[in-house]
Design an enzyme around this catalytic site. Structure first.
Site, PDB file in Angstrom:
ATOM      1  N   ARG A 139      -9.317   0.631  -9.252  1.00 43.37           N
ATOM      2  CA  ARG A 139     -10.313   1.977 -10.481  1.00 43.37           C
ATOM      3  C   ARG A 139      -9.087   2.065 -10.554  1.00 43.37           C
ATOM      4  NH1 ARG A 139     -11.540   8.021  -8.329  1.00 43.37           N
ATOM      5  NH2 ARG A 139      -9.290   7.973  -8.637  1.00 43.37           N
ATOM      6  N   TYR A 171      -5.569   3.282  11.885  1.00 48.53           N
ATOM      7  CA  TYR A 171      -5.452   2.098  11.340  1.00 48.53           C
ATOM      8  C   TYR A 171      -7.127   1.425  11.731  1.00 48.53           C
ATOM      9  CZ  TYR A 171      -2.865  -2.547  10.300  1.00 48.53           C
ATOM     10  OH  TYR A 171      -2.826  -3.117   9.815  1.00 48.53           O
ATOM     11  N   LYS A 175      -8.792   0.083   7.945  1.00 45.28           N
ATOM     12  CA  LYS A 175      -8.917  -1.367   7.395  1.00 45.28           C
ATOM     13  C   LYS A 175     -10.191  -1.965   7.285  1.00 45.28           C
ATOM     14  CE  LYS A 175      -4.441  -2.284   6.547  1.00 45.28           C
ATOM     15  NZ  LYS A 175      -3.666  -2.749   5.490  1.00 45.28           N
TER      16      LYS A 175
HETATM   17  P1  NAD Z   1       6.398  -4.146   5.838  1.00 47.63           P
HETATM   18  O1  NAD Z   1       6.472  -3.252   6.925  1.00 47.63           O
HETATM   19  O2  NAD Z   1       6.866  -4.883   6.283  1.00 47.63           O
HETATM   20  O3  NAD Z   1       5.851  -4.022   4.178  1.00 47.63           O
HETATM   21  C1  NAD Z   1       5.192  -2.901   3.886  1.00 47.63           C
HETATM   22  C2  NAD Z   1       5.779  -2.355   2.565  1.00 47.63           C
HETATM   23  O4  NAD Z   1       5.189  -1.442   1.953  1.00 47.63           O
HETATM   24  C3  NAD Z   1       7.475  -1.713   2.544  1.00 47.63           C
HETATM   25  O5  NAD Z   1       7.996  -2.349   1.565  1.00 47.63           O
HETATM   26  C4  NAD Z   1       7.270  -0.001   2.475  1.00 47.63           C
HETATM   27  O6  NAD Z   1       7.816   0.383   1.935  1.00 47.63           O
HETATM   28  C5  NAD Z   1       5.646  -0.213   1.445  1.00 47.63           C
HETATM   29  N1  NAD Z   1       5.173   0.466   1.410  1.00 47.63           N
HETATM   30  C6  NAD Z   1       4.635   1.646   2.690  1.00 47.63           C
HETATM   31  N2  NAD Z   1       4.329   3.033   1.970  1.00 47.63           N
HETATM   32  C7  NAD Z   1       3.758   2.619   0.845  1.00 47.63           C
HETATM   33  C8  NAD Z   1       3.245   3.653  -0.074  1.00 47.63           C
HETATM   34  N3  NAD Z   1       2.890   4.697   0.374  1.00 47.63           N
HETATM   35  N4  NAD Z   1       3.710   3.542  -0.935  1.00 47.63           N
HETATM   36  C9  NAD Z   1       4.067   2.106  -1.659  1.00 47.63           C
HETATM   37  N5  NAD Z   1       4.836   1.452  -0.761  1.00 47.63           N
HETATM   38  C10 NAD Z   1       4.502   1.602   0.183  1.00 47.63           C
HETATM   39  O7  NAD Z   1       4.286  -4.140   7.222  1.00 47.63           O
HETATM   40  P2  NAD Z   1       4.063  -5.769   6.270  1.00 47.63           P
HETATM   41  O8  NAD Z   1       3.748  -6.087   7.465  1.00 47.63           O
HETATM   42  O9  NAD Z   1       4.091  -7.065   5.045  1.00 47.63           O
HETATM   43  O10 NAD Z   1       3.185  -4.454   5.672  1.00 47.63           O
HETATM   44  C11 NAD Z   1       2.319  -5.435   4.719  1.00 47.63           C
HETATM   45  C12 NAD Z   1       0.294  -4.972   4.348  1.00 47.63           C
HETATM   46  O11 NAD Z   1      -0.100  -5.993   5.628  1.00 47.63           O
HETATM   47  C13 NAD Z   1       0.278  -3.738   5.541  1.00 47.63           C
HETATM   48  O12 NAD Z   1      -1.023  -3.254   4.571  1.00 47.63           O
HETATM   49  C14 NAD Z   1      -0.063  -3.842   6.767  1.00 47.63           C
HETATM   50  O13 NAD Z   1      -0.747  -3.157   7.333  1.00 47.63           O
HETATM   51  C15 NAD Z   1      -0.972  -5.257   6.938  1.00 47.63           C
HETATM   52  N6  NAD Z   1      -0.880  -6.127   7.922  1.00 47.63           N
HETATM   53  C16 NAD Z   1       0.438  -6.247   8.408  1.00 47.63           C
HETATM   54  C17 NAD Z   1       0.553  -7.087   9.767  1.00 47.63           C
HETATM   55  C18 NAD Z   1       1.451  -7.715  10.619  1.00 47.63           C
HETATM   56  O14 NAD Z   1       1.374  -7.723  11.826  1.00 47.63           O
HETATM   57  N7  NAD Z   1       2.694  -7.137  10.775  1.00 47.63           N
HETATM   58  C19 NAD Z   1      -0.369  -7.490  10.619  1.00 47.63           C
HETATM   59  C20 NAD Z   1      -2.268  -7.265   9.592  1.00 47.63           C
HETATM   60  C21 NAD Z   1      -2.053  -6.304   8.344  1.00 47.63           C
END
Ligand code: NAD
Length: 267
Positions: A139, A171, A175
């Site tokens: 937004r 979750y 999503k």
């Molecule tokens: P990760 O934990 O390695 O990275 C996530 C990052 O987001 C971290 O650096 C964290 O500090 C930051 N973060 C979390 N909450 C925050 C907030 N409130 N404000 C600002 N920053 C914040 O995890 P990832 O796996 O790279 O996750 C990235 C995306 O991928 C997420 O949306 C997750 O739901 C999605 N995802 C991950 C997987 C998996 O298997 N890793 C699968 C499906 C979807």
């Protein structure tokens, strides 16, 4: 109708082929998929706002981004805070003169709890970070994209955007909400030059934390379906799909939820 392709544009992936690189926001860029995405954008010379709550991680990735050929500015803070959201959008607009790409990626996992076992704290934390924050940041960014008449928004959705068996209630709801927001934006802004798409990652090797109580109902109920996960992806494989969806090569792709899951969603 057949629309002839301008051959001179055929192999261009980035929107910008000369002059300053694209202005890009990546949330959660301090780790995992967000970090890999920032580094891949950096290779095209993009100017990137690295937004993350983890200051040390964000600063490290900012250095890596500069080394990879990009320009980086960090905004540190919890994206559940509206002031942080506003600062992210304002920083990109003021430092880079506009916003070409928004990657709504920051997110957390839940505890794989079923609905009856999901407390208000967990629900609000997961919905707040995974759904409300990306909505608010989008937004805040849209007026800049509307003024420019162009822009690309890419969300990191999840396998849990497509099915009920990939995570807990909070979750999965967050999503599925992202999938809906992706499609709503695509329909509402398609005539304004703004595209909205999402990747739906399967299991990916990152730092994401899952604190599941294996004896509890949710994880037990999910266990039979987890065999479909297959081999996990590398964060770079997710980043490649994000950068593609944000590029001119994806100019006719709008409202798509692209699984990047080695076929999990096909099972
Ligand atoms: P990760 O934990 O390695 O990275 C996530 C990052 O987001 C971290 O650096 C964290 O500090 C930051 N973060 C979390 N909450 C925050 C907030 N409130 N404000 C600002 N920053 C914040 O995890 P990832 O796996 O790279 O996750 C990235 C995306 O991928 C997420 O949306 C997750 O739901 C999605 N995802 C991950 C997987 C998996 O298997 N890793 C699968 C499906 C979807």
């Amino acid at each position: 109708m057949f629309i002839p392709v301008d051959k001179t544009e055929e192999h261009h992936v980035s929107t910008t082929t000369s002059g300053p690189g694209r202005s890009v926001i990546v949330t959660g860029a301090g780790s995992g998929i967000g970090r890999a995405t920032a580094l891949l954008f950096a290779r095209e010379g993009a100017r990137i706002v690295i937004a993350d709550v983890d200051e040390a991680a964000a600063r490290t990735v900012a250095k890596e981004t500069e080394q990879a050929g990009g320009t980086a500015v960090t905004v540190i803070g919890d994206l559940r805070d509206q002031a942080v959201v506003d600062r992210v959008a304002a920083t990109a607009a003021e430092e880079f003169g506009g916003i070409d790409v928004l990657v709504n990626n920051a997110g957390i996992m839940d505890s794989m709890s079923a609905a009856a076992d999901t407390g208000d704290d967990e629900w609000e934390r997961v919905i707040g970070i995974n759904l409300t924050a990306p909505f608010r940041l989008t937004r805040a960014v849209l007026p800049h994209m509307l003024a420019a008449g162009k822009g690309a928004v890419v969300f990191t959705a999840s396998e849990a955007s497509l099915r009920g068996s990939a995570a807990g209630a909070a979750y999965t709801a967050s999503k599925h909400g992202i999938a809906g927001l992706t499609k709503s934006l695509a329909v509402m802004y398609r005539e304004k030059g703004i595209r909205s798409n999402a990747i739906a990652p399967g299991g990916t090797i990152t730092s994401i934390q899952v604190a599941a109580d294996q004896g509890a109902h949710g994880p037990t109920a999910l266990a039979p379906y987890m065999g479909n996960v297959g081999s996990p992806a590398r964060a770079e494989e997710q980043a490649a799909a994000i950068v593609f969806l944000a590029s001119d090569a994806a100019s006719n792709i709008n409202g798509a939820i692209l699984p990047v899951d080695n076929g999990w969603s096909a099972v």
